[in-house]
Design an enzyme around this catalytic site. Structure first.
Site, PDB file in Angstrom:
ATOM      1  N   GLU A  78      -6.153  -4.803  -2.061  1.00  0.00           N
ATOM      2  CA  GLU A  78      -5.169  -5.223  -3.039  1.00  0.00           C
ATOM      3  C   GLU A  78      -4.251  -6.310  -2.488  1.00  0.00           C
ATOM      4  O   GLU A  78      -4.049  -6.419  -1.275  1.00  0.00           O
ATOM      5  CB  GLU A  78      -4.329  -4.022  -3.470  1.00  0.00           C
TER       6      GLU A  78
ATOM      7  N   CYS B  95       2.087 -10.507  -1.029  1.00  0.00           N
ATOM      8  CA  CYS B  95       1.875  -9.429  -0.058  1.00  0.00           C
ATOM      9  C   CYS B  95       0.368  -9.244   0.076  1.00  0.00           C
ATOM     10  O   CYS B  95      -0.307  -8.949  -0.911  1.00  0.00           O
ATOM     11  CB  CYS B  95       2.561  -8.173  -0.602  1.00  0.00           C
TER      12      CYS B  95
ATOM     13  N   CYS C 101      -7.104   1.693   6.553  1.00  0.00           N
ATOM     14  CA  CYS C 101      -6.365   1.581   7.820  1.00  0.00           C
ATOM     15  C   CYS C 101      -6.656   2.815   8.654  1.00  0.00           C
ATOM     16  O   CYS C 101      -6.739   3.920   8.139  1.00  0.00           O
ATOM     17  CB  CYS C 101      -4.866   1.486   7.546  1.00  0.00           C
TER      18      CYS C 101
ATOM     19  N   CYS D 124      -0.789   6.907   9.296  1.00  0.00           N
ATOM     20  CA  CYS D 124       0.615   7.277   9.086  1.00  0.00           C
ATOM     21  C   CYS D 124       0.657   8.268   7.921  1.00  0.00           C
ATOM     22  O   CYS D 124       0.032   8.052   6.885  1.00  0.00           O
ATOM     23  CB  CYS D 124       1.457   6.042   8.792  1.00  0.00           C
TER      24      CYS D 124
ATOM     25  N   CYS E  98       1.636   7.285   4.146  1.00  0.00           N
ATOM     26  CA  CYS E  98       1.107   6.020   3.602  1.00  0.00           C
ATOM     27  C   CYS E  98      -0.226   6.251   2.892  1.00  0.00           C
ATOM     28  O   CYS E  98      -1.146   6.829   3.470  1.00  0.00           O
ATOM     29  CB  CYS E  98       0.928   5.029   4.745  1.00  0.00           C
TER      30      CYS E  98
ATOM     31  N   CYS F  77       4.906  -0.693  -1.480  1.00  0.00           N
ATOM     32  CA  CYS F  77       4.431  -0.368  -0.137  1.00  0.00           C
ATOM     33  C   CYS F  77       3.963   1.065  -0.059  1.00  0.00           C
ATOM     34  O   CYS F  77       4.627   1.965  -0.534  1.00  0.00           O
ATOM     35  CB  CYS F  77       5.570  -0.506   0.858  1.00  0.00           C
TER      36      CYS F  77
HETATM   37  N1  SAH Z   1       0.240  -1.585   8.690  1.00  0.00           N
HETATM   38  C1  SAH Z   1       1.398  -2.389   8.660  1.00  0.00           C
HETATM   39  C2  SAH Z   1       1.558  -3.201   7.391  1.00  0.00           C
HETATM   40  C3  SAH Z   1       1.263  -2.533   6.059  1.00  0.00           C
HETATM   41  S1  SAH Z   1       2.297  -1.258   5.515  1.00  0.00           S
HETATM   42  C4  SAH Z   1       2.635  -1.546   8.908  1.00  0.00           C
HETATM   43  O1  SAH Z   1       2.538  -0.324   8.893  1.00  0.00           O
HETATM   44  O2  SAH Z   1       3.670  -2.135   9.170  1.00  0.00           O
HETATM   45  C5  SAH Z   1       3.747  -2.073   4.915  1.00  0.00           C
HETATM   46  C6  SAH Z   1       5.006  -1.212   4.974  1.00  0.00           C
HETATM   47  O3  SAH Z   1       4.985  -0.151   4.008  1.00  0.00           O
HETATM   48  C7  SAH Z   1       5.178  -0.522   6.317  1.00  0.00           C
HETATM   49  O4  SAH Z   1       6.505  -0.628   6.757  1.00  0.00           O
HETATM   50  C8  SAH Z   1       4.848   0.910   5.983  1.00  0.00           C
HETATM   51  O5  SAH Z   1       5.373   1.797   6.917  1.00  0.00           O
HETATM   52  C9  SAH Z   1       5.439   1.052   4.610  1.00  0.00           C
HETATM   53  N2  SAH Z   1       4.984   2.225   3.874  1.00  0.00           N
HETATM   54  C10 SAH Z   1       3.807   2.863   3.991  1.00  0.00           C
HETATM   55  N3  SAH Z   1       3.760   3.907   3.150  1.00  0.00           N
HETATM   56  C11 SAH Z   1       4.925   3.927   2.471  1.00  0.00           C
HETATM   57  C12 SAH Z   1       5.458   4.746   1.447  1.00  0.00           C
HETATM   58  N4  SAH Z   1       4.767   5.756   0.941  1.00  0.00           N
HETATM   59  N5  SAH Z   1       6.688   4.463   0.993  1.00  0.00           N
HETATM   60  C13 SAH Z   1       7.386   3.415   1.484  1.00  0.00           C
HETATM   61  N6  SAH Z   1       6.923   2.584   2.435  1.00  0.00           N
HETATM   62  C14 SAH Z   1       5.710   2.841   2.930  1.00  0.00           C
HETATM   63 FE1  SF4 Z   2      -1.749   1.706   8.326  1.00  0.00          FE
HETATM   64 FE2  SF4 Z   2      -0.188   2.556   6.357  1.00  0.00          FE
HETATM   65 FE3  SF4 Z   2       0.452   3.112   8.885  1.00  0.00          FE
HETATM   66 FE4  SF4 Z   2       0.653   0.583   7.986  1.00  0.00          FE
HETATM   67  S1  SF4 Z   2       1.837   2.352   7.284  1.00  0.00           S
HETATM   68  S2  SF4 Z   2      -0.262   1.278   9.923  1.00  0.00           S
HETATM   69  S3  SF4 Z   2      -1.080   0.530   6.541  1.00  0.00           S
HETATM   70  S4  SF4 Z   2      -1.380   3.835   7.809  1.00  0.00           S
END
Ligand code: SAH
Ligand code: SF4
Length: 356
Positions: A89, A102, A109, A113, A116, A333
């Protein structure tokens, strides 16, 4: 190995590809594709036979699955299918003073996390530089179709995937977005979960782009839980690497912090975060947690976000609260979960009880 696509070729690759053609063809193609944002079929100054050859040997990489608008047309989410069937996306966000795209760097990934949506779905494959660049090209076209037309000014690597886990392709894309699409380094932000080797490599590059680090916790115990890669790259080392980035590029690092109710949104968390941000003069970006199917914890209330922000400000930290653009179309995000929308996640919650 996936087939090379139209936007995978940089200027020298084009020189090789067109070695039988007159030298000006490279400029013609570059101007058309990158400066004017045209599609191949619109490059009518090219001979028909050449266009036919390009179409068959260098197809575009992104097939549109859906394109959805929200926020009165100011946010557009694109869902693309790549060769091999993986989906990613892209989100275009129009603001009064800028237009930001974005973009995704990986399909899925591997970093896992807990909060996420992309992480919950796991890793599928790396994106090529051309697949990353084409997201910008396609979003830019939609921006240019607005009334009045808009110009894409900012790029953030905050879509699906971890850019530093696909460093070579990410960096090739950054350089070409800068050189070929004329977007300044100050307007390009790479967001990472904290892969130190990637941050160090980026610090050694000539282009000083913005670095955003997804911190979410200011102590290793909590961060190990929210961001499992912290076990490999703990906070102390990560902060050193951020300091090194700041020293090498003179760009202030920013820390992202998804606000999670009673997990990382207490005043004591704000104080611990301020302790990490101060020496680096880092900017803090608070992101209200977007709900995801695999993580049963709520986002912080508006009041708690405000109190947290005020505490940071009181401690002299530069802080912004990110708006929740695109939440109604799951474009915010952590909600990017391409191709898995229908899959319910029944993974147990990873969070363990926290000391008060
Ligand atoms: N992998 C990279 C970039 C993509 S994620 C990273 O983790 O930085 C982009 C941002 O969205 C990151 O700061 C991530 O921690 C945040 N993010 C992921 N899941 C989220 C959620 N459920 N609510 C708010 N932010 C989230
Ligand atoms: Fe991967 Fe989501 Fe963690 Fe970013 S926040 S490193 S996209 S698992």
């Amino acid at each position: 190995m996936t087939q090379r696509s139209l936007y995978d070729l940089d200027r020298s690759d084009w020189g090789e590809f067109l070695s039988e053609e007159p030298a000006f063809r490279v400029d013609q193609i570059f101007n058309g594709l990158y400066h004017q944002g045209k599609e191949l079929d619109e490059l009518t100054s090219l001979p028909q036979t050449l266009r036919t050859r390009l179409r068959s040997e260098l197809p575009t990489a992104l097939q549109t699955v859906t394109q959805q608008a929200s926020d009165n047309g100011e946010t557009t989410k694109f869902l693309w299918e790549l060769s091999g069937g993986a989906r990613v996306e892209t989100v275009l966000m129009l603001y009064p003073d800028r237009a930001t795209v974005c973009i995704s760097s990986q399909a899925g990934c591997a970093m896992g996390c807990s909060f996420c949506a992309t992480g919950q779905a796991g890793f599928e494959r790396q994106l090529s530089a051309g697949e990353i660049i084409e997201q910008v090209v396609r979003a830019r076209r939609v921006a240019a179709e607005q009334q009045p037309p808009r110009r894409v000014s900012n790029i953030v690597f905050m879509g699906m995937g971890e850019p530093m886990a696909n460093f070579d392709n990410t960096w090739a894309a950054v350089q070409r977005i800068h050189d070929d699409m004329e977007i300044g380094a100050r307007h390009i932000t790479v967001s990472t979960v904290g892969l130190i080797p990637g941050i160090n490599r980026m610090a050694a590059e000539a282009l000083p782009v913005n670095l955003a680090v997804s911190l979410h916790a200011a102590d290793d115990d909590l961060r190990n839980e929210l961001v499992p890669i912290n076990r490999k790259y703990p906070l102390k080392d990560l902060m050193e690497s951020c300091a090194n980035y700041f020293a090498a590029t003179r760009r202030r690092v920013s820390f992202e912090w998804a606000m999670i109710h009673d997990v990382n949104d207490r005043i004591s968390d704000a104080q611990a975060l301020a302790g990490l941000a101060q020496p680096l003069r880092a900017h803090i970006n608070l992101i209200p947690l977007n709900p995801t199917p695999g993580y049963a914890v709520r986002g912080s209330s508006r009041n708690r976000v405000r109190a947290f922000r005020e505490e940071l400000e009181r401690l002299g930290i530069n802080v912004t609260v990110r708006d929740t653009r695109g939440t109604e179309i799951d474009a915010a995000c952590g909600q990017l979960r391409a191709g898995h929308e229908a899959t319910p996640v029944s993974r147990p919650q990873r969070r363990s009880p926290l000391p008060e």
